[in-house]
Enzyme design. Structure first.
Site, PDB file in Angstrom:
ATOM      1  N   GLU A 112     -85.436 111.205  84.450  1.00 33.70           N
ATOM      2  CA  GLU A 112     -85.879 110.293  83.282  1.00 33.70           C
ATOM      3  C   GLU A 112     -85.616 108.806  83.730  1.00 33.70           C
ATOM      4  O   GLU A 112     -84.852 108.645  82.986  1.00 33.70           O
ATOM      5  CB  GLU A 112     -86.007 110.494  81.971  1.00 33.70           C
ATOM      6  CG  GLU A 112     -86.420 109.773  80.431  1.00 33.70           C
ATOM      7  CD  GLU A 112     -85.203 108.897  80.067  1.00 33.70           C
ATOM      8  OE1 GLU A 112     -85.645 107.746  80.990  1.00 33.70           O
ATOM      9  OE2 GLU A 112     -84.967 108.762  79.484  1.00 33.70           O
TER      10      GLU A 112
ATOM     11  N   GLU B   6     -82.344  98.735  83.519  1.00 31.73           N
ATOM     12  CA  GLU B   6     -80.459  99.201  84.071  1.00 31.73           C
ATOM     13  C   GLU B   6     -81.528 100.091  85.686  1.00 31.73           C
ATOM     14  O   GLU B   6     -80.642 100.285  86.157  1.00 31.73           O
ATOM     15  CB  GLU B   6     -81.450 100.754  83.566  1.00 31.73           C
ATOM     16  CG  GLU B   6     -80.029 100.437  82.001  1.00 31.73           C
ATOM     17  CD  GLU B   6     -80.286 101.775  81.312  1.00 31.73           C
ATOM     18  OE1 GLU B   6     -78.764 101.758  80.480  1.00 31.73           O
ATOM     19  OE2 GLU B   6     -80.546 102.743  81.401  1.00 31.73           O
TER      20      GLU B   6
END
Length: 417
Positions: A174, A183
């Site tokens: 994920e 990120e």
């Protein structure tokens, strides 16, 4: 036993997802904060390895916070989508070796074991979470049986897996962040795919969960209602304070509005009537073939758009959201404002100024997402909006648009670390 479990598996009845879950951040104490700049910022001279190490250390340390994992586990749309995908695709998982990149609490490793994997290696760089994942997997009967192994390291630092051949046959992760790529975890996933998965041979194809991702865009207006940042409420409060203090608060209100427009917002678009155009797909990523260089350069993560207005209003922002698909089934995880809320919510990229559109307006432009040059965990969003056209004057490409002034700017989603 696995086949019986899969045959009897049913998705829990759909319930209204708690808005409080959707509004939580993946950070314990703060949401990502963005900044806006003119396109064409100077490239920093060289790369400071110490700075990169500190940035990565701060990133992994943020995932030591159990509230982050509690938020993700409480996101039933996200978590059940992974479980359903692995269960439905059990023929791609059953008796095969898997790897879970960034296993966190160990929930996806558990789902893969539940679907019949021979063994699943969970990689986790946040040291504190390794012990949590091990205890979770032990409590669910996977650790002591040898079906699950937790390895405390970054995916990039592991040369091979402790199994025959040193490679896995499927990968689950994920990795999605706000606006899909915040990120930059996808870079680690692609690195693991290239080094830790079996090569394609004799008709065997490595499986990625998920295996496709798409980013969408639509026009957004604040309208007459308070927007995602509650600036309309703030205006009223400042007006009251101005009368209370006997002064004109307009310059402060204007400065706050300017600052708001200089940074993207991660917010839940609960009232979809604020979306004043149709939607368009910006790009689609095939995770089996996407390369790290395409990701780093923004080559694969940019796209043009043409949006038709569906109401007369001021265009204040672009609303971005994503979905991902999984192999071996029709399972799809969506963060659309028209779907059940998730903790990813939507990303609003504010325009430097409002642009009026009419019912016959057509908006054309381009959006490019790429890792920030100073911190690859941050996400640069470069937006180009061409002069507003009309639907009857549809053009086939950006090159066909008449020359004229265009709106071009860059915003950055960052962790404010």
């Amino acid at each position: 036993e696995t086949a019986d479990r899969i045959a009897s598996f049913e998705l829990a009845p759909k319930q209204q997802h708690a808005v409080s879950v959707a509004k939580q951040s993946r950070s314990c104490s703060r949401s990502p904060i963005g900044r806006q700049s003119e396109t064409g910022n100077a490239n920093p001279n060289g790369t400071c390895s110490d700075r990169v190490d500190k940035q990565d250390a701060a990133y992994f340390d943020s995932y030591q916070c159990l509230e982050v994992h509690a938020t993700m586990l409480a996101d039933r749309v996200r978590t059940l989508a992974y479980r359903l995908a692995l269960m439905r695709a059990y023929r791609l998982v059953y008796r095969r070796i898997g790897i879970d990149i960034g296993c966190g609490s160990g929930i996806l490793t558990h789902f893969a074991c539940e679907a019949g994997a021979r063994v699943v290696y969970g990689l986790e760089a946040a040291a504190g979470m390794c012990s949590v994942a091990r205890e979770f997997l032990r409590a669910n009967g996977h650790l002591d049986s040898g079906k699950a192994v937790v390895i405390g390291c970054r995916a990039e630092s592991l040369n091979e897996l402790p199994c025959d051949g040193g490679r896995a046959e499927f990968l689950v992760s994920e990795w999605m962040g706000y606006c899909l790529l915040y990120e930059n975890m996808l870079s680690s996933v692609l690195d693991a795919r290239d080094r830790l998965l079996r090569e394609i041979d004799d008709g065997f194809e490595v499986q990625m969960f998920p295996n496709r991702a798409r980013l969408f865009i639509a026009g957004y207006t604040c309208g007459d209602q308070p927007d995602a940042d509650n600036s309309s409420v703030l205006d009223e409060d400042m007006d009251l304070l101005g009368r209370l203090y006997g002064c004109n608060m307009t310059p402060i209100v204007d400065a706050i509005e300017l600052q708001k427009r200089s940074r993207p917002s991660v917010a839940l678009v609960e009232d979809t009537s604020h979306l004043i155009t149709d939607s368009a797909t910006l790009f689609c990523l095939n995770l089996a073939s996407l390369t790290k260089s395409e990701l780093a350069s923004g080559q694969a993560t940019s796209g043009t758009f043409q949006l038709d207005a569906i109401q007369c209003a001021n265009l204040d922002a672009f609303c971005l959201w994503f979905d991902v698909e999984f192999p071996g089934s029709n399972t799809r995880l969506s963060t659309s404002p028209f779907s059940e809320p998730t903790h990813w919510q939507q990303t609003l990229v504010w325009l430097p100024r409002s642009v009026p559109v009419s019912i016959d307006s057509r908006l054309s432009g381009q959006v490019c997402l790429s890792p920030n040059r100073l911190n690859s965990r941050d996400l640069d969003i470069e937006v180009t909006l061409l002069p507003v056209g009309v639907k009857d004057g549809l053009v086939e490409s950006l090159a066909d648009v008449d020359a004229g002034e265009e709106l071009k700017f860059t915003v950055t989603l960052d962790s404010c670390a």
